[in-house]
Design a protein around this motif. Structure first.
Motif, PDB file in Angstrom:
ATOM      1  N   LEU A   1      36.604  46.550  32.501  1.00  0.00           N
ATOM      2  CA  LEU A   1      36.716  45.182  32.633  1.00  0.00           C
ATOM      3  C   LEU A   1      35.169  44.781  33.103  1.00  0.00           C
ATOM      4  N   ALA A   2      34.698  43.809  32.833  1.00  0.00           N
ATOM      5  CA  ALA A   2      33.747  42.880  33.334  1.00  0.00           C
ATOM      6  C   ALA A   2      34.026  41.606  33.653  1.00  0.00           C
ATOM      7  N   VAL A   3      33.493  40.991  34.633  1.00  0.00           N
ATOM      8  CA  VAL A   3      33.824  39.662  35.251  1.00  0.00           C
ATOM      9  C   VAL A   3      32.411  39.063  35.500  1.00  0.00           C
ATOM     10  N   LEU A   4      32.613  37.788  34.896  1.00  0.00           N
ATOM     11  CA  LEU A   4      31.034  36.882  35.222  1.00  0.00           C
ATOM     12  C   LEU A   4      31.653  35.548  35.652  1.00  0.00           C
ATOM     13  N   LEU A   5      30.688  35.184  36.720  1.00  0.00           N
ATOM     14  CA  LEU A   5      31.245  33.634  37.157  1.00  0.00           C
ATOM     15  C   LEU A   5      30.038  32.783  36.938  1.00  0.00           C
ATOM     16  N   ARG A   6      30.441  31.417  36.591  1.00  0.00           N
ATOM     17  CA  ARG A   6      29.209  30.621  36.322  1.00  0.00           C
ATOM     18  C   ARG A   6      29.862  29.230  36.895  1.00  0.00           C
TER      19      ARG A   6
ATOM     20  N   VAL B   1      41.303  36.182  37.946  1.00  0.00           N
ATOM     21  CA  VAL B   1      40.404  36.321  39.163  1.00  0.00           C
ATOM     22  C   VAL B   1      40.513  35.194  39.852  1.00  0.00           C
ATOM     23  N   TYR B   2      40.653  35.601  41.282  1.00  0.00           N
ATOM     24  CA  TYR B   2      40.585  34.475  42.202  1.00  0.00           C
ATOM     25  C   TYR B   2      39.432  34.431  43.178  1.00  0.00           C
ATOM     26  N   SER B   3      39.110  33.427  43.657  1.00  0.00           N
ATOM     27  CA  SER B   3      38.071  33.546  44.963  1.00  0.00           C
ATOM     28  C   SER B   3      38.528  34.085  46.096  1.00  0.00           C
TER      29      SER B   3
ATOM     30  N   GLU C   1      24.026  39.553  42.498  1.00  0.00           N
ATOM     31  CA  GLU C   1      23.332  38.446  42.484  1.00  0.00           C
ATOM     32  C   GLU C   1      23.521  37.607  41.229  1.00  0.00           C
ATOM     33  N   GLU C   2      23.689  38.386  39.978  1.00  0.00           N
ATOM     34  CA  GLU C   2      23.875  37.936  38.909  1.00  0.00           C
ATOM     35  C   GLU C   2      25.263  37.059  38.538  1.00  0.00           C
ATOM     36  N   GLY C   3      25.925  37.300  39.673  1.00  0.00           N
ATOM     37  CA  GLY C   3      27.329  36.690  39.533  1.00  0.00           C
ATOM     38  C   GLY C   3      28.481  37.634  38.566  1.00  0.00           C
ATOM     39  N   ALA C   4      28.050  38.932  38.567  1.00  0.00           N
ATOM     40  CA  ALA C   4      29.006  39.738  37.999  1.00  0.00           C
ATOM     41  C   ALA C   4      29.542  40.917  38.404  1.00  0.00           C
ATOM     42  N   ALA C   5      30.455  41.668  38.093  1.00  0.00           N
ATOM     43  CA  ALA C   5      31.282  42.612  38.620  1.00  0.00           C
ATOM     44  C   ALA C   5      32.071  43.380  37.716  1.00  0.00           C
ATOM     45  N   GLU C   6      32.217  44.822  38.143  1.00  0.00           N
ATOM     46  CA  GLU C   6      33.160  45.517  36.971  1.00  0.00           C
ATOM     47  C   GLU C   6      34.114  46.132  37.578  1.00  0.00           C
ATOM     48  N   THR C   7      35.184  46.419  37.147  1.00  0.00           N
ATOM     49  CA  THR C   7      36.373  47.360  37.312  1.00  0.00           C
ATOM     50  C   THR C   7      37.084  48.029  36.440  1.00  0.00           C
ATOM     51  N   ALA C   8      37.759  48.870  36.710  1.00  0.00           N
ATOM     52  CA  ALA C   8      38.629  49.649  35.659  1.00  0.00           C
ATOM     53  C   ALA C   8      40.248  49.496  36.049  1.00  0.00           C
ATOM     54  N   ILE C   9      40.767  49.909  34.980  1.00  0.00           N
ATOM     55  CA  ILE C   9      42.400  49.631  35.199  1.00  0.00           C
ATOM     56  C   ILE C   9      42.862  50.933  34.598  1.00  0.00           C
ATOM     57  N   ASN C  10      43.458  51.998  35.259  1.00  0.00           N
ATOM     58  CA  ASN C  10      44.220  53.102  34.921  1.00  0.00           C
ATOM     59  C   ASN C  10      45.568  52.891  34.350  1.00  0.00           C
ATOM     60  N   PHE C  11      45.954  52.970  33.341  1.00  0.00           N
ATOM     61  CA  PHE C  11      47.154  52.924  32.786  1.00  0.00           C
ATOM     62  C   PHE C  11      47.780  54.177  32.747  1.00  0.00           C
TER      63      PHE C  11
ATOM     64  N   GLU D   1      38.970  38.460  43.948  1.00  0.00           N
ATOM     65  CA  GLU D   1      40.115  39.343  43.930  1.00  0.00           C
ATOM     66  C   GLU D   1      40.592  39.447  42.382  1.00  0.00           C
ATOM     67  N   ILE D   2      40.782  40.584  41.832  1.00  0.00           N
ATOM     68  CA  ILE D   2      41.225  40.715  40.568  1.00  0.00           C
ATOM     69  C   ILE D   2      42.480  41.129  40.260  1.00  0.00           C
ATOM     70  N   LYS D   3      43.579  40.354  39.867  1.00  0.00           N
ATOM     71  CA  LYS D   3      45.119  40.755  39.765  1.00  0.00           C
ATOM     72  C   LYS D   3      45.247  41.003  38.068  1.00  0.00           C
ATOM     73  N   VAL D   4      45.846  42.108  37.864  1.00  0.00           N
ATOM     74  CA  VAL D   4      46.415  42.491  36.729  1.00  0.00           C
ATOM     75  C   VAL D   4      48.012  42.589  36.637  1.00  0.00           C
ATOM     76  N   LEU D   5      48.563  41.416  35.938  1.00  0.00           N
ATOM     77  CA  LEU D   5      49.787  41.089  35.477  1.00  0.00           C
ATOM     78  C   LEU D   5      50.164  42.027  34.419  1.00  0.00           C
ATOM     79  N   MET D   6      51.451  42.745  34.400  1.00  0.00           N
ATOM     80  CA  MET D   6      52.215  43.400  33.397  1.00  0.00           C
ATOM     81  C   MET D   6      52.603  42.480  32.348  1.00  0.00           C
ATOM     82  N   PRO D   7      53.092  42.864  30.976  1.00  0.00           N
ATOM     83  CA  PRO D   7      53.752  42.227  30.113  1.00  0.00           C
ATOM     84  C   PRO D   7      55.122  41.376  30.605  1.00  0.00           C
ATOM     85  N   ASN D   8      55.677  42.141  31.572  1.00  0.00           N
ATOM     86  CA  ASN D   8      56.761  41.245  31.984  1.00  0.00           C
ATOM     87  C   ASN D   8      56.563  40.247  33.337  1.00  0.00           C
TER      88      ASN D   8
END
Length: 110
Positions: free
Chosen positions: A41-46, A102-104, A79-89, A59-66
């Motif tokens: 995943l990529a996140v960009l804030l503006r 995405v939370y501040s 500095e460009e306001g971006a971040a990357e992360t990975a979710i392993n299923f 903070e990045i939270k991932v919620l399941m279908p339930n």
């Protein structure tokens, strides 16, 4: 009336504002993942003027279908306001639609 699209399962309330004045844009490299795969995943804030807020913690939270929390992680934007992360299923992961929030650093939902 017979051709109307049922929007009951979609968020159609419009844009929500928050106390930070920032918007988070989140996307993945593709739309569908199978159990056992990794989603990148990529996140960009503006801000309201489409400018980067610079380096800041999020903070990045991932919620399941339930609706239960799958995983939570902290990242720092570049500095460009971006971040990357990975979710392993796992191979036993629930199938369905996962939600990424995405939370501040102060806990405000962006």
């Amino acid at each position: 009336n017979n051709t109307a699209v049922n929007t009951s399962r979609f968020e159609v309330g419009g844009k929500r504002s928050n106390a930070t004045g920032l918007d988070a844009f989140v996307w993945a490299e593709r739309d569908i993942y199978r159990p056992g795969e990794t989603a990148h995943l990529a996140v960009l804030l503006r801000n309201g003027e489409w400018k980067s807020p610079g380096a800041m913690p999020i903070e990045i939270k991932v919620l399941m279908p339930n609706g239960k929390e799958w995983q939570t992680g902290r990242k720092t934007l570049n500095e460009e306001g971006a971040a990357e992360t990975a979710i392993n299923f796992s191979k036993a992961a629930l199938t369905g639609t996962y939600l990424v929030e995405v939370y501040s650093a102060t806990g405000v939902l962006l």
